[in-house]
Scaffold this motif. Structure first.
Motif, mmCIF file in Angstrom:
data_model
loop_
_atom_site.group_PDB
_atom_site.id
_atom_site.type_symbol
_atom_site.label_atom_id
_atom_site.label_comp_id
_atom_site.label_asym_id
_atom_site.label_seq_id
_atom_site.Cartn_x
_atom_site.Cartn_y
_atom_site.Cartn_z
ATOM 1 N N ASP A 199 0.829 -1.208 0.000
ATOM 2 C CA ASP A 199 0.000 0.000 0.000
ATOM 3 C C ASP A 199 0.858 1.250 0.000
ATOM 4 O OD1 ASP A 199 -2.215 -1.626 0.121
ATOM 5 O OD2 ASP A 199 -2.554 -1.364 2.274
ATOM 6 N N TYR A 200 2.176 1.059 0.189
ATOM 7 C CA TYR A 200 3.101 2.192 0.294
ATOM 8 C C TYR A 200 4.214 2.066 -0.741
ATOM 9 C CZ TYR A 200 0.778 2.558 4.820
ATOM 10 O OH TYR A 200 -0.159 2.666 5.811
ATOM 11 N N GLU A 201 4.647 3.209 -1.256
ATOM 12 C CA GLU A 201 5.768 3.201 -2.201
ATOM 13 C C GLU A 201 7.089 2.947 -1.477
ATOM 14 O OE1 GLU A 201 5.923 6.647 -4.654
ATOM 15 O OE2 GLU A 201 3.870 6.399 -5.407
ATOM 16 N N CYS A 202 7.229 3.538 -0.279
ATOM 17 C CA CYS A 202 8.429 3.342 0.536
ATOM 18 C C CYS A 202 8.069 2.376 1.660
ATOM 19 C CB CYS A 202 8.895 4.682 1.100
ATOM 20 S SG CYS A 202 10.383 4.580 2.109
ATOM 21 N N ARG A 203 8.616 1.165 1.604
ATOM 22 C CA ARG A 203 8.210 0.082 2.506
ATOM 23 C C ARG A 203 9.377 -0.287 3.418
ATOM 24 N NH1 ARG A 203 6.500 -0.733 -2.655
ATOM 25 N NH2 ARG A 203 8.227 -2.141 -3.167
ATOM 26 N N GLY B 279 5.592 3.564 4.652
ATOM 27 C CA GLY B 279 4.969 2.556 5.507
ATOM 28 C C GLY B 279 6.032 1.834 6.313
ATOM 29 N N ILE B 280 5.967 1.948 7.639
ATOM 30 C CA ILE B 280 6.934 1.274 8.515
ATOM 31 C C ILE B 280 6.241 0.079 9.155
ATOM 32 C CG2 ILE B 280 8.327 1.469 10.605
ATOM 33 C CD1 ILE B 280 9.033 4.256 9.864
ATOM 34 N N ILE C 22 4.247 3.722 13.243
ATOM 35 C CA ILE C 22 4.354 2.370 12.695
ATOM 36 C C ILE C 22 3.023 2.000 12.054
ATOM 37 C CG2 ILE C 22 4.772 -0.060 13.247
ATOM 38 C CD1 ILE C 22 6.585 0.849 15.506
ATOM 39 N N ASN C 23 3.073 1.590 10.806
ATOM 40 C CA ASN C 23 1.861 1.374 10.025
ATOM 41 C C ASN C 23 1.347 -0.058 10.029
ATOM 42 O OD1 ASN C 23 3.767 3.516 8.466
ATOM 43 N ND2 ASN C 23 1.641 4.186 8.425
ATOM 44 N N GLY C 24 2.170 -0.979 10.510
ATOM 45 C CA GLY C 24 1.747 -2.364 10.545
ATOM 46 C C GLY C 24 2.704 -3.226 11.324
ATOM 47 N N VAL C 25 2.252 -4.423 11.663
ATOM 48 C CA VAL C 25 3.058 -5.350 12.450
ATOM 49 C C VAL C 25 2.985 -6.729 11.801
ATOM 50 C CG1 VAL C 25 3.559 -6.169 14.774
ATOM 51 C CG2 VAL C 25 2.267 -4.064 14.467
#
Length: 457
Positions: free
Chosen positions: A73-77, A188-189, A213-216
């Protein structure tokens, strides 16, 4: 103040669970009951420590986590990786190899969760010097913070206000990328987590939810996937941007004694959740001699014992220490002055932590005293065997549930027999009570169940 929304990562798959009571018996906060043949997690008591996850014989307890596909969902992952992650791999596999393969999974960047350890260490030592409440308790383990909120609210003021390294590192790296011109909404971190408690902390742990932080993602899933890729790799490595080397201190920070040995004054390190509870009870009763700092970890061996780690915790500790020894001559990490143009106080300090006393019987003190007296009276009748056949972990827990109108005295199978003997309860009614707890077919003959002659057939 609005009601705090507490997220819980631990869930029960009721299609798999058969109410074996393993989880109920190990839960350190008595947060599990058996109802209709399934484990039921009481949200107000659960601290997401993962003890139930570790002992479930059929994997009916699981963690709710983000799917790896969410990173796209993010360009920078960005993969935010703790040191215990590299401890899942044999030491002959380098960090560069591990991180290179992460790029193959779809990440564009990798960053270390312990990057800000030295900054956090300095801030913690300053707070130890200035704090009137001693000992100061580390915020590193979110399961311990939640435990104090739920079971030891009188110790809330002892919790440090300095954020754990993962929060500060995420804030630093996201802002650094933003300063390089990458739109924030495209960064997205994703934290590669060793435990359920960190998922709960990041996704909604009171008002201190982590918005950096966008996800785990489950560490066990990622490490297993990477190990097979590295083991079967035939082509050359794909390079990732060069990462700063962690200091030896930062590499060992998440292990038992990792924090304590770098804090000022008299420090103590306690790991494994039941040991932590015993120690906090002593602290609450003023049975602990003067201590300046407490490092408390819910898992044995610290994060190396996390429930979502694939590898053996003792091997993980050894591997991390070997990797750390290779960094002993490296320059120590950065100081806050090196990043003061990027970081703000909100990136380094948490807001006030509120107590969430799930163990209290009533908010009204006089009512709580009355309920306590009723519990003591009920305990005169309950057998004190703590068999769990009522669906509660102990006779004391059943008495509390009765007082809170969540159970009845007739839930106790021994009391049922006495009531039947005195003709106060019919055998049909007793059977219905048992079926409500354990399920309607639980007492039927079944040779396929665990340990029976046709197990698994």
């Amino acid at each position: 103040m609005g009601k705090q929304q507490i997220y819980h990562a631990l869930k029960v798959d009721t299609d798999i669970c058969y109410g074996c009571t393993h989880c109920m018996n190990v839960c350190p906060t008595d947060a599990i009951r058996i109802n209709d043949g399934n484990a039921l997690i009481l949200k107000k008591r659960c601290i997401d420590c993962g003890e139930c996850l570790k002992v479930c014989p059929v994997d009916a307890i699981y963690v709710e986590q983000d799917d790896l596909e969410k990173i796209f969902d993010y360009e920078c992952r960005v993969a935010l990786v703790p040191a215990v992650f590299t401890g899942q791999f044999p030491t002959q596999i380098t960090e560069e190899e591990i991180f290179s393969e992460m790029k193959e999974l779809g990440f564009t960047h990798v960053f270390q969760a312990e990057y800000m350890v030295d900054v956090i260490n300095n801030l913690m030592n300053e707070q130890i010097d200035q704090s009137e409440e001693k000992p100061l308790i580390s915020t590193f383990c979110p399961a311990v913070v939640r435990l104090i909120q739920v079971k030891f609210p009188s110790l809330i003021d002892n919790i440090a206000s300095v954020k754990p390294p993962v929060d500060a590192s995420a804030a630093f790296y996201k802002k650094m990328l933003s300063n390089q011109g990458i739109p924030t909404d495209q960064i997205g971190i994703f934290y590669i987590t060793p435990c359920a408690a960190k998922i709960a902390a990041i996704k909604g742990f009171g008002q201190n939810t982590n918005d950096m932080i966008n996800g785990v993602i489950n560490m066990s899933y990622i490490s297993n996937k990477l190990y097979h890729k590295i083991k079967n790799r035939k082509d050359s490595l794909k390079d990732l941007p060069v990462l700063p080397h962690l200091s030896s201190k930062a590499m060992k920070w998440s292990l038992s004694h990792g924090e304590a040995e770098h804090m000022q004054g008299r420090t103590l390190s306690v790991d494994e959740i039941h040991n932590v509870i015993e120690f906090l009870e002593m602290l609450e009763n003023d049975d602990i001699p003067e201590v300046d700092f407490l490092e408390l970890r819910a898992c044995d061996q610290g994060c190396a014992g996390g429930a979502l780690l694939q590898g053996n915790r003792f091997l993980t500790v050894e591997r991390i220490k070997i990797r750390a020894s290779q960094l002993e001559n490296e320059i120590e990490g950065d100081e806050l002055k090196d990043h003061k143009d990027i970081l703000q106080d909100k990136d380094l300090f948490i807001t006030k932590i509120d107590p969430l006393p799930a163990m209290s019987l009533d908010q009204d003190f006089s009512e709580a005293l009355k309920k306590m007296e009723r519990i003591r009276n009920l305990m005169c009748y309950l057998p004190g065997i703590d068999c769990g056949a009522c669906g509660s972990p102990s006779c004391q827990s059943l008495a509390e549930d009765i007082v809170q109108r969540k159970a009845n005295l007739s839930n106790c199978v021994f009391m049922q027999r006495m009531m039947e003997k005195n003709r106060k309860l019919s055998s049909e009614h007793a059977t219905r009570i048992i079926e409500k707890t354990w399920g309607k077919q639980r007492l039927d003959k079944d040779c396929r169940k665990k340990g029976a002659k046709n197990e698994g057939m």
